[in-house]
Design a protein around this motif. Structure first.
Motif, mmCIF file in Angstrom:
data_model
loop_
_atom_site.group_PDB
_atom_site.id
_atom_site.type_symbol
_atom_site.label_atom_id
_atom_site.label_comp_id
_atom_site.label_asym_id
_atom_site.label_seq_id
_atom_site.Cartn_x
_atom_site.Cartn_y
_atom_site.Cartn_z
ATOM 1 N N MET A 47 0.940 -1.053 -0.066
ATOM 2 C CA MET A 47 -0.074 0.003 0.061
ATOM 3 C C MET A 47 0.717 1.255 -0.183
ATOM 4 O O MET A 47 0.728 2.164 -0.687
ATOM 5 C CB MET A 47 -0.930 -0.154 1.176
ATOM 6 C CG MET A 47 -1.805 1.191 1.272
ATOM 7 S SD MET A 47 -3.033 0.930 2.537
ATOM 8 C CE MET A 47 -2.241 1.264 3.977
ATOM 9 N N SER A 48 2.065 1.333 0.816
ATOM 10 C CA SER A 48 2.691 2.209 0.734
ATOM 11 C C SER A 48 3.519 2.836 -0.597
ATOM 12 O O SER A 48 3.609 3.720 -0.988
ATOM 13 C CB SER A 48 3.783 2.244 1.874
ATOM 14 O OG SER A 48 4.834 1.172 1.628
ATOM 15 N N ARG A 49 3.904 1.631 -1.273
ATOM 16 C CA ARG A 49 4.643 1.860 -2.547
ATOM 17 C C ARG A 49 3.356 2.516 -3.625
ATOM 18 O O ARG A 49 3.561 3.298 -4.323
ATOM 19 C CB ARG A 49 5.090 0.468 -3.248
ATOM 20 C CG ARG A 49 6.001 -0.001 -2.458
ATOM 21 C CD ARG A 49 6.561 -1.268 -2.985
ATOM 22 N NE ARG A 49 7.463 -1.846 -2.145
ATOM 23 C CZ ARG A 49 7.892 -3.191 -2.315
ATOM 24 N NH1 ARG A 49 7.176 -4.037 -3.066
ATOM 25 N NH2 ARG A 49 8.841 -3.569 -1.527
ATOM 26 N N PHE A 50 2.182 1.983 -3.504
ATOM 27 C CA PHE A 50 0.999 2.771 -4.224
ATOM 28 C C PHE A 50 1.003 4.070 -3.913
ATOM 29 O O PHE A 50 0.673 5.161 -4.604
ATOM 30 C CB PHE A 50 -0.235 1.798 -4.113
ATOM 31 C CG PHE A 50 -1.317 2.267 -4.775
ATOM 32 C CD1 PHE A 50 -1.456 1.733 -6.301
ATOM 33 C CD2 PHE A 50 -2.226 3.254 -4.401
ATOM 34 C CE1 PHE A 50 -2.609 2.297 -6.988
ATOM 35 C CE2 PHE A 50 -3.235 3.663 -5.318
ATOM 36 C CZ PHE A 50 -3.568 3.233 -6.513
ATOM 37 N N MET A 51 0.968 4.310 -2.532
ATOM 38 C CA MET A 51 0.585 5.682 -2.173
ATOM 39 C C MET A 51 1.808 6.676 -2.629
ATOM 40 O O MET A 51 1.639 7.757 -3.068
ATOM 41 C CB MET A 51 0.605 5.898 -0.611
ATOM 42 C CG MET A 51 -0.891 5.353 -0.130
ATOM 43 S SD MET A 51 -0.703 5.072 1.561
ATOM 44 C CE MET A 51 -0.535 6.960 2.206
ATOM 45 N N THR A 52 3.064 6.240 -2.680
ATOM 46 C CA THR A 52 4.305 6.793 -3.146
ATOM 47 C C THR A 52 4.042 7.114 -4.720
ATOM 48 O O THR A 52 4.352 8.068 -5.224
ATOM 49 C CB THR A 52 5.400 5.865 -3.043
ATOM 50 O OG1 THR A 52 5.699 5.716 -1.524
ATOM 51 C CG2 THR A 52 6.704 6.858 -3.573
ATOM 52 N N ALA A 53 3.508 6.301 -5.416
ATOM 53 C CA ALA A 53 3.267 6.350 -6.777
ATOM 54 C C ALA A 53 2.389 7.274 -7.389
ATOM 55 O O ALA A 53 2.625 7.992 -8.143
ATOM 56 C CB ALA A 53 3.007 4.685 -7.468
ATOM 57 N N THR A 54 1.321 7.189 -6.543
ATOM 58 C CA THR A 54 0.143 8.212 -6.725
ATOM 59 C C THR A 54 0.134 9.469 -6.095
ATOM 60 O O THR A 54 -0.535 10.336 -6.439
ATOM 61 C CB THR A 54 -1.107 7.506 -6.587
ATOM 62 O OG1 THR A 54 -1.210 6.841 -5.136
ATOM 63 C CG2 THR A 54 -1.195 6.315 -7.474
ATOM 64 N N ARG A 101 4.542 1.774 -14.259
ATOM 65 C CA ARG A 101 4.357 0.495 -14.522
ATOM 66 C C ARG A 101 4.625 -0.082 -13.170
ATOM 67 O O ARG A 101 3.934 -1.155 -13.063
ATOM 68 C CB ARG A 101 5.255 0.262 -15.713
ATOM 69 C CG ARG A 101 5.537 -1.166 -16.065
ATOM 70 C CD ARG A 101 6.198 -1.439 -17.146
ATOM 71 N NE ARG A 101 5.903 -2.356 -18.157
ATOM 72 C CZ ARG A 101 4.820 -2.596 -18.897
ATOM 73 N NH1 ARG A 101 3.698 -2.297 -18.322
ATOM 74 N NH2 ARG A 101 4.757 -3.524 -19.800
ATOM 75 N N TRP A 102 5.619 0.165 -12.319
ATOM 76 C CA TRP A 102 6.072 -0.678 -11.314
ATOM 77 C C TRP A 102 4.902 -0.706 -10.407
ATOM 78 O O TRP A 102 4.513 -1.760 -9.840
ATOM 79 C CB TRP A 102 7.183 -0.231 -10.579
ATOM 80 C CG TRP A 102 7.499 1.180 -10.288
ATOM 81 C CD1 TRP A 102 7.810 2.152 -10.752
ATOM 82 C CD2 TRP A 102 6.855 1.438 -8.782
ATOM 83 N NE1 TRP A 102 7.700 3.436 -9.901
ATOM 84 C CE2 TRP A 102 7.088 2.944 -8.895
ATOM 85 C CE3 TRP A 102 6.288 0.734 -7.858
ATOM 86 C CZ2 TRP A 102 6.909 3.815 -7.724
ATOM 87 C CZ3 TRP A 102 6.036 1.825 -6.701
ATOM 88 C CH2 TRP A 102 6.364 3.015 -6.799
ATOM 89 N N ALA A 103 4.049 0.352 -10.244
ATOM 90 C CA ALA A 103 3.027 0.691 -9.356
ATOM 91 C C ALA A 103 1.811 -0.113 -10.065
ATOM 92 O O ALA A 103 0.990 -1.029 -9.052
ATOM 93 C CB ALA A 103 2.666 1.771 -9.048
ATOM 94 N N LEU A 104 1.555 -0.318 -11.395
ATOM 95 C CA LEU A 104 0.670 -1.154 -11.800
ATOM 96 C C LEU A 104 0.695 -2.564 -11.796
ATOM 97 O O LEU A 104 0.103 -3.232 -11.416
ATOM 98 C CB LEU A 104 0.479 -0.639 -13.180
ATOM 99 C CG LEU A 104 -0.731 -1.432 -14.168
ATOM 100 C CD1 LEU A 104 -2.124 -0.812 -13.742
ATOM 101 C CD2 LEU A 104 -0.414 -0.851 -15.776
ATOM 102 N N ASP A 105 2.124 -3.068 -11.652
ATOM 103 C CA ASP A 105 2.324 -4.254 -11.330
ATOM 104 C C ASP A 105 2.031 -5.011 -10.059
ATOM 105 O O ASP A 105 1.526 -5.845 -9.752
ATOM 106 C CB ASP A 105 3.984 -4.685 -11.708
ATOM 107 C CG ASP A 105 4.080 -4.388 -13.163
ATOM 108 O OD1 ASP A 105 3.548 -4.648 -14.008
ATOM 109 O OD2 ASP A 105 5.574 -4.431 -13.326
ATOM 110 N N ILE A 106 2.330 -3.997 -9.104
ATOM 111 C CA ILE A 106 1.836 -4.147 -7.576
ATOM 112 C C ILE A 106 0.510 -4.448 -7.416
ATOM 113 O O ILE A 106 0.181 -5.519 -7.076
ATOM 114 C CB ILE A 106 2.580 -3.099 -6.495
ATOM 115 C CG1 ILE A 106 3.907 -2.970 -6.671
ATOM 116 C CG2 ILE A 106 1.727 -3.309 -5.390
ATOM 117 C CD1 ILE A 106 4.219 -1.518 -5.813
ATOM 118 N N VAL A 107 -0.583 -3.640 -8.191
ATOM 119 C CA VAL A 107 -1.830 -3.728 -8.142
ATOM 120 C C VAL A 107 -2.142 -4.932 -8.899
ATOM 121 O O VAL A 107 -3.251 -5.668 -8.360
ATOM 122 C CB VAL A 107 -2.529 -2.285 -8.575
ATOM 123 C CG1 VAL A 107 -3.872 -2.337 -8.375
ATOM 124 C CG2 VAL A 107 -2.159 -1.071 -8.058
#
Length: 126
Positions: free
Chosen positions: A1-8, A62-68
């Motif tokens: 979740m923290s990576r997604f928050m960082t990406a967005t 792209r890396w955030a999209l891969d996480i999701v």
């Protein structure tokens, strides 16, 4: 979740309010139209953002999209096992050891008191 928050750049309440239908895997975007808040007597609820400016569609790297996408695959497996559909990051109420964290301020010293500042009813100086 923290990576997604960082990406967005979204707030924690906003990321918890994202549902799968808010994510466009083909376009690589996420719609942020809601936030999760704690409402007295109701617990955690999903509500629209405070202003129209808070409603936005954000591109994701792209890396955030891969996480999701990986989280979505896990969710699909859970659904096939008969479990109810879950948002990407479910907001589960957590029992705080001393009650609700906002109530745990009782009996503590206000920083403004230590600095000799008057209490103005707003937020303490940060």
């Amino acid at each position: 979740m923290s990576r997604f928050m960082t990406a967005t750049g979204v707030w924690i309440g906003e990321v918890l309010a994202v549902y799968w239908e808010d994510i466009d895997f083909e376009a690589g975007t996420v719609d942020v139209n809601y936030t999760v808040i704690r409402a007295a007597g109701l617990g955690l609820i999903r509500k629209s953002t405070k202003t129209e400016a808070g409603e936005r569609t954000l591109p994701r790297p792209r890396w955030a999209l891969d996480i999701v996408r990986r989280r979505h695959e896990v969710t699909l497996v859970s659904e096939r096992a008969g479990l109810p559909e879950q948002p990407p990051w479910p907001a589960r109420p957590v029992e705080h050891p001393q009650g609700h964290p906002e109530r745990s301020w009782r009996g503590r010293v206000r920083l403004g008191d230590l600095a000799g500042l008057p209490e103005d009813g707003g937020h303490d100086p940060r």
